[in-house]
Design an enzyme around this catalytic site. Sequence first.
Site, PDB file in Angstrom:
ATOM      1  N   HIS A   1       0.844  -1.200   0.000  1.00  0.00           N
ATOM      2  CA  HIS A   1       0.000   0.000   0.000  1.00  0.00           C
ATOM      3  C   HIS A   1       0.886   1.260   0.000  1.00  0.00           C
ATOM      4  O   HIS A   1       0.675   2.184  -0.795  1.00  0.00           O
ATOM      5  CB  HIS A   1      -0.905  -0.017   1.235  1.00  0.00           C
ATOM      6  CG  HIS A   1      -1.715   1.222   1.430  1.00  0.00           C
ATOM      7  ND1 HIS A   1      -3.011   1.346   0.986  1.00  0.00           N
ATOM      8  CD2 HIS A   1      -1.401   2.413   2.019  1.00  0.00           C
ATOM      9  CE1 HIS A   1      -3.464   2.548   1.297  1.00  0.00           C
ATOM     10  NE2 HIS A   1      -2.507   3.219   1.928  1.00  0.00           N
ATOM     11  N   GLU A   2       1.900   1.288   0.856  1.00  0.00           N
ATOM     12  CA  GLU A   2       2.793   2.451   0.930  1.00  0.00           C
ATOM     13  C   GLU A   2       3.631   2.582  -0.342  1.00  0.00           C
ATOM     14  O   GLU A   2       3.904   3.694  -0.808  1.00  0.00           O
ATOM     15  CB  GLU A   2       3.694   2.350   2.160  1.00  0.00           C
ATOM     16  CG  GLU A   2       2.968   2.293   3.494  1.00  0.00           C
ATOM     17  CD  GLU A   2       2.095   3.513   3.746  1.00  0.00           C
ATOM     18  OE1 GLU A   2       2.359   4.585   3.159  1.00  0.00           O
ATOM     19  OE2 GLU A   2       1.119   3.386   4.523  1.00  0.00           O
TER      20      GLU A   2
ATOM     21  N   HIS B   1       1.704   4.428  -2.863  1.00  0.00           N
ATOM     22  CA  HIS B   1       1.707   5.879  -2.654  1.00  0.00           C
ATOM     23  C   HIS B   1       2.912   6.517  -3.349  1.00  0.00           C
ATOM     24  O   HIS B   1       2.821   7.618  -3.884  1.00  0.00           O
ATOM     25  CB  HIS B   1       1.758   6.201  -1.164  1.00  0.00           C
ATOM     26  CG  HIS B   1       0.427   6.155  -0.477  1.00  0.00           C
ATOM     27  ND1 HIS B   1      -0.706   6.733  -1.008  1.00  0.00           N
ATOM     28  CD2 HIS B   1       0.047   5.606   0.712  1.00  0.00           C
ATOM     29  CE1 HIS B   1      -1.730   6.541  -0.172  1.00  0.00           C
ATOM     30  NE2 HIS B   1      -1.297   5.854   0.862  1.00  0.00           N
TER      31      HIS B   1
ATOM     32  N   GLU C   1      -5.998   6.789  -1.077  1.00  0.00           N
ATOM     33  CA  GLU C   1      -6.014   5.547  -0.311  1.00  0.00           C
ATOM     34  C   GLU C   1      -6.652   4.422  -1.124  1.00  0.00           C
ATOM     35  O   GLU C   1      -6.178   3.284  -1.117  1.00  0.00           O
ATOM     36  CB  GLU C   1      -6.789   5.745   0.998  1.00  0.00           C
ATOM     37  CG  GLU C   1      -6.072   6.605   2.015  1.00  0.00           C
ATOM     38  CD  GLU C   1      -4.772   5.990   2.484  1.00  0.00           C
ATOM     39  OE1 GLU C   1      -4.794   5.088   3.333  1.00  0.00           O
ATOM     40  OE2 GLU C   1      -3.716   6.403   1.972  1.00  0.00           O
TER      41      GLU C   1
ATOM     42  N   ASP D   1      -4.757   1.061  -2.306  1.00  0.00           N
ATOM     43  CA  ASP D   1      -5.281  -0.269  -1.997  1.00  0.00           C
ATOM     44  C   ASP D   1      -5.355  -1.126  -3.262  1.00  0.00           C
ATOM     45  O   ASP D   1      -4.932  -2.290  -3.275  1.00  0.00           O
ATOM     46  CB  ASP D   1      -6.688  -0.163  -1.389  1.00  0.00           C
ATOM     47  CG  ASP D   1      -6.671   0.354   0.041  1.00  0.00           C
ATOM     48  OD1 ASP D   1      -5.577   0.451   0.619  1.00  0.00           O
ATOM     49  OD2 ASP D   1      -7.760   0.672   0.563  1.00  0.00           O
TER      50      ASP D   1
END
Length: 549
Positions: free
Chosen positions: A129-130, A133, A199, A203
């Site tokens: 997930h990070e 980003h 977000e 995901d």
Amino acid sequence: MRTLLLATAVALALATPLSRAQESKLPDIGSSAGELLTPARQAEYGGMMLRELRNYGYLVDDPLIDDWLQAMGTRLGSNSAQPQQKFTFFMLKDRQINAFATLGGYIGMNAGLVLTAEREDEVAAVLSHEISHVTQQHVLRSVEKAQRDQIPILLGMLAAVVAAQQAGGNSSGDATIAAITSGMGLMQQLQINFTRSNESEADRLGIRTLARSGYDVDAMAGFFERMSAAMRGNEGGYSTPDFLRTHPVTVTRISEAKSRAEQMKKDTVLLTTATPTGVRQERVNPTQPSTDPIKASGNPLLPGSMQLSLPSIGLPSGPSGQFDWARERLRVLSAPTPSELVREYQDLRRSQKNGLSDPQRYGVAIAQLRDGGNAVQQALQELQQLQSEHPDNLWVNLALGEAESRSGRHAEANRRFDALLQKLPQSRPVALTYAQVLNEQGGVEAGKRAQAMLRPLLARAGDDPVFQRTFARACELAGDTVRASEAYAEAAYLNGRPEQALLQFQALLKQPDLDYVSRSRVDARIEAIMPTVLEMRRLGVRDPDMQRR
């Protein structure tokens, strides 16, 4: 005052999940985000933040933990939307449940998240997930959006930090951290309304990265759901995990993650491959073209959309099998106090029907090793028993070698480390642990042995303070004072003390026995570090240790 650098970097880091640029899901061709900060400048900010966090003792600098985390993160990064992106993963001692990404591909994870996770797939889900980003430039875009907000916040933080510094005394450090925390909270509050789009995208892409890396795609929704349930099930006095503050979890978000995971499982096939060690089964997505030209070559007669992307034979995929051992080592290294750690293991022993698991017994032994004294003998006995049950476990063997050496069994310990080094010649944990043991044993011969062992790692471990500190001590024991001074200076810089590093390098230039190659190397480091020190001085930021001299 010197915490202004940390404040600035953290403020940038907290901008991670923030803008609305991705809401349309269309390519953002006209964005100026890429022009705000060059990749080199982004890496500079990320490195600055890492050094400042280390300076305040927030990081877990442990070869085994770092190796486990970096290996997992690198595997995920190579299967992300931008496999060419360089990532640096690091662990913080904080027991709060959180993780974050910042500029330059720097991704941090709190020890609390690993301690809360039930399996490696969940940790990988958060990392993926990070990573998303970063690959989707959420961090960079948020910097652009937050520019007008950051300046007044940072000025306010600066004023608070200055006041804390001027107050002096033992409380100044706490006041400084409080000022930074206040600024962080304000930054989060200003930006929380801009998280949903990013977000969701993180995901979606994170689940795809999980699938490509061989992890369980249900792990992301499972972890989010457990965090949400924990919040609902706890009453007064429970502090909301930072992870839920910076990564808001809703019923809709959990449902979407589950739906994506189910779709991902439908889109994958089970591939059975013969390997030198047996048969390996792995789920792959035949609709996703590989970025590796070797893997993507396939059948040249078929169109690209029909090519089957096969995983490289022999590359690690899925859980490493080290999670339980890593979690227990991290439990020890992140414990607030030894007494709290003892109570934690006592509670675990009482709450589990069969007592402590083998990894938990390993954790107790590591704690005893760190205590020293008579506890080393207890650790030795426990580790000998564990080694007989897990003869090929690297974590146990390294700890056993340390226990043997600290018990005075130097020859036995060195034979164990020699065998590990022969089996794993490129292993950073093996080389560093062995070198640290030799340094503890002391003497010129031990120093020369450790120095020779570490030299091959110099090229790829230059930004590792644990390596630099260990190499410096080995050089010192071996009588190589010039190389020792260089390594100590590098360690100071990497630990967030550039002013100390600069003075140490400048002192080196005065040594009469400095050869031409060494002088050139030292000159280059002075030139690289000087701008940072000058900027700190311009801002009035001084190393507190230097001020006391």
